[in-house]
Design an enzyme around this catalytic site. Structure first.
Site, short mmCIF file in Angstrom:
data_model
loop_
_atom_site.label_atom_id
_atom_site.label_comp_id
_atom_site.label_asym_id
_atom_site.label_seq_id
_atom_site.Cartn_x
_atom_site.Cartn_y
_atom_site.Cartn_z
N SER A 419 39.48 -11.97 89.30
CA SER A 419 39.01 -10.94 90.24
C SER A 419 37.92 -11.49 91.16
CB SER A 419 38.45 -9.77 89.44
OG SER A 419 38.25 -8.65 90.27
N PRO A 420 37.82 -10.95 92.39
CA PRO A 420 36.72 -11.37 93.26
C PRO A 420 35.37 -10.96 92.67
CG PRO A 420 37.92 -9.51 94.20
CD PRO A 420 38.71 -9.98 93.03
N CYS A 422 31.23 -11.68 93.42
CA CYS A 422 30.18 -12.30 94.21
C CYS A 422 29.28 -13.16 93.33
CB CYS A 422 29.35 -11.24 94.93
SG CYS A 422 30.22 -10.47 96.31
N GLN A 497 39.08 -13.40 100.13
CA GLN A 497 38.74 -12.00 100.41
C GLN A 497 37.69 -11.97 101.52
OE1 GLN A 497 36.07 -9.32 98.05
NE2 GLN A 497 37.99 -8.33 97.46
N TYR A 578 31.62 -0.58 101.76
CA TYR A 578 31.29 -1.57 102.78
C TYR A 578 31.80 -1.09 104.15
CZ TYR A 578 30.04 -4.46 98.78
OH TYR A 578 29.44 -4.92 97.63
N ARG A 626 41.96 -4.30 99.73
CA ARG A 626 41.29 -3.63 98.61
C ARG A 626 40.78 -2.29 99.08
NH1 ARG A 626 36.92 -5.65 94.09
NH2 ARG A 626 38.88 -6.14 93.05
N ARG A 720 34.92 -9.88 84.33
CA ARG A 720 34.00 -10.35 83.28
C ARG A 720 34.69 -11.21 82.22
NH1 ARG A 720 30.02 -5.00 82.74
NH2 ARG A 720 29.63 -4.87 84.99
#
Length: 790
Positions: A419-420, A422, A497, A578, A626, A720
């Protein structure tokens, strides 16, 4: 000690039994408005787990209950002319009146004062009671009289359902799904005594209205069900059973949850406190186990009965809410059967069995290995068709997660996605050694697709000073190095992404004060509307048309740079509040121009950005978006909106929807849980007809297999778990190899092959030990007689 119990159903009676047994000198009274032999409904279901709890709590009543059980192990599903069987489920049915009579006799023998045909006169009539136990059911008068304190929330579900009965035998729990000119009708049926069955029929409100049935027209309902489910109601001898009624009125199920269960010396028990939808058969289970928990709390606080109430709630609430949550997830399947109606019977049945997330791929393997073998074979056949893979007759089907998946010209080796996430470790937008090691390790770890973190299209688009970008030559150099490493040393594909932070920009790093503004050196931010994220957040400027042109071109420029970096896929981040998400959600878009108002208007600019990127991006490389499928805020985006959003992006050339939720605004109140966002992926995939990626609290290979095989997503993104174990997929492959699977779709680096051998050896050893423990457990459990087959 004086206890007044209002309501003589299973919860109230069982609690009276337990408390009188422990406190023989206590004055325990039960007031029941109905007669002793009144009951509404037919039979009830209890799981093996609940039976164990009853046995531990009161052996005498357990023995009487067990002597009246009809026990079954199998579930039969009738769907599209097929009958599919699943074994190993372990449930028991008992006649509701028989259960009440057992508890009535046990309570009376212990000295409980049970008063039938007695209307409760109100709380003031119990002034001398140490405790008042409100076990007065789903329409609790006690709860309603103190609703300002208990704060009940009632969610009236849209489907109509009715309880019925029949004199017939069934081989096990039976589901049937039939479609007529009115719609789809669901039958839930089980035998609770020899030759006696409960039938629950459920349908949509639209189908019910089209049928012309009346809410209280019991005879017409019985006749309709006899015609509709004639095949299921016909026994081995060819004789059709007559449908029985008992106040069989059509209803809408109310899901009830209370902010608190106790007030002063008053406590709610069973349905008065919470309800669980009948599709997981846990209403009586909850009631009886509530009684056990309240009794346990009272034992601990015998000197101060009022202190037992908060202790009871603290001990019991989490489990009760877990069951209620499972029921709420389960009911979605039955309220939306049309969503699954296109599925092959094998996949439909697996989607049905796994609907509540309590029963999974591996759980079903333990219960019924043949069931999972059939899923694997069917899945492999479907993948062979779509991926053009020739299958040999003796082909050993691998678990679903290891199947390939193709989007345009990109073919993934398996369905696992990093998963993306940051990293907040870039310098002026430039990735570095941290990113090379981070992404490289996860590519080596076996996942089919590795996502980058949200990569910003300009310096002003960053969330934090540590966010990576793709707007300068040095950015391109580092991303090219990272992607090249992944391609040279693994089968993993890499997805970029792209995003713009909007009003959530110019904030602190995750490990500082996430989403809060920088202490200094803030850069200006803009959004769809001038709304700060937090009260102390920077006020964004409302975007002008000129701003939109600049941002659109920045996205397109970043896409052009990404081509040279070698990225296999590109995703635009339009979720989590966002910039582009702030246009889509009505919570954050308050514009009065052509970019606000209707959903079509709110999507205008996001679609414009998508089109610009799609035009720049090579035709043979896929693109994803997304989205936040719900804002978790009243008046915000809903699952229905998400289907429309997905359909609009599909029409513009989007290949996959990455289905996330929330984070739009601090006011959101997500309902967390295992795989909690997968329901939205399921809805979008099956209603909008576009590939989806599920993400959110997916933590195991078992969950990935469950989601993929049940048709709830095409890919699964794990965050995670990949932080904790970069080799998540390789580890899963080793564990399945220990089960005898021939695993393809993963590639071990040759430098790591000794590790593969060790992992597989450890997995085989663990499997042998688990089998030994299971054998010991079976020996310790006395076999239970099964239902005689009709």
């Amino acid at each position: 000690m004086k206890l007044d119990i209002i309501g003589g159903g299973p919860a109230g009676l069982y609690f009276s039994v337990l408390v009188k047994k422990s406190f023989p000198e206590a004055e325990v009274a039960v007031a029941e408005r109905n007669r002793a032999d009144d009951t509404f409904g037919f039979g009830i279901v209890l799981s093996d787990e609940t039976l164990g709890n009853l046995r531990a709590a009161d052996e005498p009543s357990y023995r009487d209950i067990a002597a009246n059980f009809a026990y079954w192990d199998d579930i039969y599903t009738h769907y599209r002319g097929r009958v599919l069987k699943s074994s190993g489920h372990g449930f028991s049915g008992i006649k509701r009146l028989a259960l009440l009579q057992i508890l009535q006799r046990r309570a009376a023998a212990l000295g409980v004062n049970i008063r039938y045909e007695t209307e409760d006169l109100g709380l003031e009539a119990h002034g001398d009671a140490d405790l008042i136990v409100a076990a007065d059911g789903i329409n609790s008068r006690v709860r309603e009289s103190l609703k300002d304190h208990f704060q009940p929330a009632v969610d009236l579900r849209p489907n109509k359902f009715v309880w019925l009965g029949a004199h017939m035998s069934l081989p096990g729990f039976t589901y049937s799904f039939r479609e007529n000119e009115c719609g789809i009708w669901n039958l839930h049926a089980y035998m609770y005594a020899e030759g006696e069955c409960t039938l629950v029929v459920e349908t949509t409100d639209e189908a019910f209205r089209k049928s012309g049935l009346g809410i209280e027209d019991e005879r017409a309902t019985a006749d309709y069900v006899e015609r509709l489910f004639a095949e299921e109601l016909t026994g081995a001898g060819g004789k059709a059973a007559k449908v029985l009624t008992n106040r069989s009125h059509w209803r809408n199920f109310p899901t009830i949850a209370c902010a608190t269960w106790h007030h002063e010396n008053i406590v709610l028990l069973g349905d008065a406190a919470h309800t669980a939808h009948f599709t997981i058969g846990s209403g009586t289970k909850l009631a009886l186990e509530d009684a056990i928990a309240l009794h346990a709390a009272l034992l601990q606080h015998a000197d101060d009965p009022r202190a037992a109430l908060p202790a009871y709630e603290a001990a019991r609430r989490e489990e009760a809410e877990r069951i209620q949550h499972s029921a709420n997830v389960s009911l979605v399947f039955f309220e939306n059967v049309r969503r699954f109606w296109h599925m092959d019977p094998v996949q439909f049945n697996f989607a049905l069995m796994s609907r509540s997330k309590q029963i999974t791929y591996e759980n079903l393997r333990l219960r019924d290995p043949g069931f999972i073998a059939a899923i694997d074979r069917w899945w492999a056949g479907e993948v062979a068709k779509t991926e053009h893979i020739p299958l040999q007759p003796d082909f050993a089907a691998p678990p679903p997660m290891f199947a390939p998946f193709t989007l345009r010209g990109m073919r993934l080796a398996n369905r696992v996605v990093v998963s993306p996430m940051c990293q907040y470790s870039a310098v002026e937008g430039t990735p570095n050694d941290w990113h090379l090691v981070h992404y490289g390790a996860r590519a080596l770890g076996g996942a089919g697709l590795v996502y980058t973190e949200m990569t910003c299209v300009s310096a002003e688009a960053r969330i934090t000073p540590g966010c990576a970008g793709l707007y300068a030559p040095e950015h391109r150099q580092w991303w090219t190095r990272i992607v090249g490493f992944a391609h040279r040393h693994s089968l993993a594909k890499v997805c970029l992404q792209l995003g713009h932070a909007g009003r959530k920009g110019s904030t602190q790093l995750m490990w500082e004060a996430m989403d809060h503004p920088l202490a200094r050196n803030n850069w200006p931010i803009f959004a769809a509307s001038p709304l700060p994220y937090f009260a102390d957040s920077q006020l964004p400027r409302e975007m002008s048309r000129a701003d939109m042109d600049v941002v659109r071109d920045q996205f397109a420029a970043a896409a052009n740079m990404a081509i040279g970096c070698g990225f296999d896929m590109l995703e635009i981040h339009m979720a989590h509040g966002y910039l582009l998400a702030s246009f889509i959600s009505p919570v954050t878009n308050r514009r009065a121009d052509a970019y606000g108002g209707s959903l079509a208007n709110r999507l205008r600019f996001p679609l414009e950005v998508f089109d610009a990127v799609r035009a720049a991006w090579p035709e043979d490389r896929p693109m994803a978006v997304r989205i936040s499928a719900t804002d978790w805020i009243p008046g915000g985006l809903s699952g229905k909106d998400a289907v429309e959003i997905a359909a609009m992006f599909k029409a513009h050339g989007c290949d996959l929807i990455d289905v996330s939720t929330g984070q739009t605004d601090p006011a959101s109140k997500p309902i967390y849980g295992r795989m909690y966002q997968t329901l939205f992926s399921e809805q979008i995939r099956n209603e909008a007809g576009i590939a989806t990626m599920a993400v959110g609290a997916i933590t195991s290979a078992d969950q990935v297999n469950t989601i993929i095989a049940s048709g709830r997503a095409d890919l699964c993104a794990l965050a995670r778990p990949h932080l904790a174990d970069p080799s998540f997929t390789l580890r899963a492959a080793a564990e399945y190899a220990a089960l005898g699977y021939a695993i393809e779709g993963v590639s071990w680096p040759k430098q790591y092959l000794p590790g593969r051998q060790q992992l597989e050896a450890l997995a085989r050893r663990a499997r042998v030990e688990a089998q030994q423990k299971q054998t010991e457990l079976r020996r310790a459990i006395q076999p239970r007689p099964h239902l005689p087959r009709p």
